[in-house]
Design an enzyme around this catalytic site. Structure first.
Site, PDB file in Angstrom:
ATOM      1  CG  HIS A   1      -1.588  -1.171   1.249  1.00  0.00           C
ATOM      2  ND1 HIS A   1      -2.807  -1.618   0.605  1.00  0.00           N
ATOM      3  CD2 HIS A   1      -1.518  -2.326   2.251  1.00  0.00           C
ATOM      4  CE1 HIS A   1      -3.438  -2.346   1.268  1.00  0.00           C
ATOM      5  NE2 HIS A   1      -2.471  -2.920   2.110  1.00  0.00           N
TER       6      HIS A   1
HETATM    7  C1  BDR Z   1      -2.751   0.508   5.470  1.00  0.00           C
HETATM    8  O1  BDR Z   1      -3.037  -0.068   6.757  1.00  0.00           O
HETATM    9  C2  BDR Z   1      -1.814  -0.282   7.303  1.00  0.00           C
HETATM   10  O2  BDR Z   1      -1.822  -1.772   7.712  1.00  0.00           O
HETATM   11  C3  BDR Z   1      -0.710  -0.322   6.426  1.00  0.00           C
HETATM   12  O3  BDR Z   1       0.461   0.117   6.627  1.00  0.00           O
HETATM   13  C4  BDR Z   1      -1.493   0.722   5.086  1.00  0.00           C
HETATM   14  O4  BDR Z   1      -1.109   2.181   5.714  1.00  0.00           O
HETATM   15  C5  BDR Z   1      -3.742  -0.330   4.605  1.00  0.00           C
HETATM   16  O5  BDR Z   1      -4.813  -0.271   4.872  1.00  0.00           O
END
Ligand code: BDR
Ligand code: CA
Length: 313
Positions: free
Chosen positions: A243
């Site tokens: 992400h």
């Molecule tokens: C987001 O949530 C976190 O677990 C990850 O680092 C990312 O920023 C994805 O939903």
């Protein structure tokens, strides 16, 4: 062109770590003024530890790192050890950091930096819950007009949610802070799940990181390998989404991504849909656009960029 000045606001998290590495690997294009940590994937003490581990991994022990808010503005903290492991950075064996945290609070640092730098020269890159940024905007609303842009990872439209059926983790953890950010009037670019779920670390891409052969490349392969086991089970896919680095990749190569300028409102009243990003993708209301909401990306171009950059560390 001068390197773009950014503050990375983060809750590392393996994908946060890769985003930080990507930024630090790009000194010609990006100047990381500092890193501000927030509670999210794991509690604040660990996110502040992990940010320092990552800077040392990148041989940048002089990056100033500040700890910020240890809980959301109004709600109880929700963490994600089930995804990221008990330390938040499970996977590689990396040494405990020796570089110190800076004295002072991240929110004060964000406010002071924006007050003392030329207006519109600092971009905020929040890749965790928006607590620090929301707190800064609430305490010093005048800084809004001084921020160049906020490029954040959070929310979803077509993918809807990953922590509840209707909410993405970063927005869900602190929806009130998110609401403040989205109503601030600052130019906002959003990397929602709709995009990041296309940034899939396949075996081939993971092997490409490992074959770089430097410490960072091996660590990236091990970090992504760790949280992959969770996403494989959850989505039944062969690969896990990466992400947070999408934000930094956008600063480096915006044409990798495409999206729409739309209105985005944050749900803060209904427990059922708490933290939902109500994005007017089809422009069915006359609510004014307040964000560039991404919808698609060129995943091959993204991984080529990321692999090339990690090779420079
Ligand atoms: C987001 O949530 C976190 O677990 C990850 O680092 C990312 O920023 C994805 O939903
Ligand atoms: Ca994150």
């Amino acid at each position: 062109m001068a390197a773009r000045k950014i503050i990375v606001d983060t809750d590392p998290g393996q994908d946060d770590a890769v985003a930080i590495l990507l930024a630090l690997a790009s000194p010609g294009e990006i100047e990381v003024l500092d890193i501000t940590c927030v509670a999210g994937n794991v509690p604040l003490e660990l996110t502040a530890r992990n940010a320092r581990i990552v800077c040392e991994l990148a041989n940048r022990p002089n990056i100033p790192i500040y700890a910020g808010c240890d809980r959301p503005l109004k709600r109880h903290l929700v963490t994600a050890e089930h995804v990221h492991g008990i330390t938040g950075l499970d996977g590689p064996m990396l040494p405990e950091p020796v570089m110190p945290l800076k004295d002072g609070h991240a929110v004060d640092f964000i406010i002071d930096t924006l007050r003392k730098t030329e207006p519109k020269t600092v971009t905020l890159v929040p890749i965790g819950p928006l607590t620090n940024v929301g707190a800064a905007l609430e305490r010093a609303p005048e800084i809004a007009s001084r921020i160049q842009e906020i490029v954040l990872m959070g929310g979803a439209y077509f993918e809807v949610g990953n922590v509840t059926p209707t909410a993405e983790f970063n927005i869900y953890v602190d929806p009130h802070a998110a609401k403040t950010v989205f109503s601030s009037g600052v130019p906002i670019t959003v990397m929602p799940l709709d995009v990041t779920h296309k940034a899939l670390v396949t075996d081939k891409r993971s092997n490409a990181f490992r074959s770089i052969g430097n410490k960072a490349g091996v660590a990236v392969a091990e970090m992504t390998g760790f949280f992959e086991r969770f996403d494989r089970e959850k989505y039944g896919a062969n690969a896990a989404p990466l992400h947070d680095p999408c934000t930094i990749a956008y600063l480096l190569q915006p044409d990798i991504f495409s999206g729409r300028h739309v209105n985005v409102e944050i749900e803060t009243s209904s427990e059922l849909t708490m933290g939902m990003t109500v994005a007017d993708w089809w422009r069915v209301t006359d609510r004014p656009a307040n964000a560039l909401f991404m919808g698609d990306m060129d995943a091959n171009a993204f991984f080529t960029l990321l692999t090339d950059k990690i090779a420079r560390l």
